[in-house]
Design a protein around this motif. Structure first.
Motif, PDB file in Angstrom:
ATOM      1  N   CYS A 131      19.579  15.581 -38.507  1.00  8.84           N
ATOM      2  CA  CYS A 131      21.029  15.282 -38.543  1.00  8.84           C
ATOM      3  C   CYS A 131      21.397  15.278 -39.895  1.00  8.84           C
ATOM      4  CB  CYS A 131      21.317  14.156 -37.704  1.00  8.84           C
ATOM      5  SG  CYS A 131      23.064  13.833 -37.582  1.00  8.84           S
ATOM      6  N   CYS A 180      24.670  10.478 -33.121  1.00  5.65           N
ATOM      7  CA  CYS A 180      25.875  10.405 -33.784  1.00  5.65           C
ATOM      8  C   CYS A 180      27.015  11.539 -33.119  1.00  5.65           C
ATOM      9  CB  CYS A 180      26.133  10.347 -35.237  1.00  5.65           C
ATOM     10  SG  CYS A 180      25.557  11.773 -35.962  1.00  5.65           S
ATOM     11  N   TRP A 225      26.963  14.840 -33.975  1.00  2.00           N
ATOM     12  CA  TRP A 225      27.094  15.720 -34.940  1.00  2.00           C
ATOM     13  C   TRP A 225      26.332  16.995 -34.517  1.00  2.00           C
ATOM     14  CZ3 TRP A 225      30.511  16.255 -38.896  1.00  2.00           C
ATOM     15  CH2 TRP A 225      30.236  17.433 -39.631  1.00  2.00           C
ATOM     16  N   LYS A 226      26.858  18.345 -34.513  1.00  4.16           N
ATOM     17  CA  LYS A 226      26.296  19.512 -34.200  1.00  4.16           C
ATOM     18  C   LYS A 226      25.320  19.837 -35.678  1.00  4.16           C
ATOM     19  CE  LYS A 226      28.099  21.184 -30.277  1.00  4.16           C
ATOM     20  NZ  LYS A 226      28.102  22.192 -29.133  1.00  4.16           N
ATOM     21  N   ASN A 227      23.995  19.932 -35.208  1.00  2.00           N
ATOM     22  CA  ASN A 227      23.198  20.348 -36.385  1.00  2.00           C
ATOM     23  C   ASN A 227      22.658  21.700 -35.950  1.00  2.00           C
ATOM     24  OD1 ASN A 227      22.976  18.092 -38.105  1.00  2.00           O
ATOM     25  ND2 ASN A 227      22.464  17.145 -36.162  1.00  2.00           N
ATOM     26  N   ARG A 243      24.346  14.198 -40.962  1.00  2.00           N
ATOM     27  CA  ARG A 243      25.215  13.140 -40.864  1.00  2.00           C
ATOM     28  C   ARG A 243      24.486  11.714 -41.038  1.00  2.00           C
ATOM     29  NH1 ARG A 243      29.904  12.146 -36.597  1.00  2.00           N
ATOM     30  NH2 ARG A 243      31.179  13.509 -37.725  1.00  2.00           N
TER      31      ARG A 243
END
Ligand SMILES: [Zn+2]
Length: 78
Positions: free
Chosen positions: A48, A69, A71-73, A50
């Protein structure tokens, strides 16, 4: 136009043709099975950007959301 062909030559030709088709099909299905097995077996790893969490998702995919979280990884490539 047509020449007379004796039965032995004709059968040898047909047998050779059938064997060629069978070997071709076997090779094609072997390759297909190997590709499908790889696709199912391989996992994709993500880190990630973030929160720093490292996680794994089944199968081959280019993008997955972080379970912590959201968030697109993008997939890690080695
Ligand atoms: Zn995250």
């Amino acid at each position: 136009m047509f020449q007379p062909v004796d039965l032995g030559t004709f059968l040898a030709f047909v047998t050779g043709f059938v064997l060629l088709v069978l070997f071709g099909l076997q090779a094609w299905y072997d390759r297909r099975d190997a590709l499908l097995a790889d696709h199912r077996r391989l996992n994709s790893a993500f880190s990630c950007a973030r929160c720093g969490l490292v996680y794994v998702r089944p199968r081959r995919r280019e993008e997955a959301a972080c379970p912590q979280c959201g968030w697109k990884n993008v997939r890690l490539k080695f």
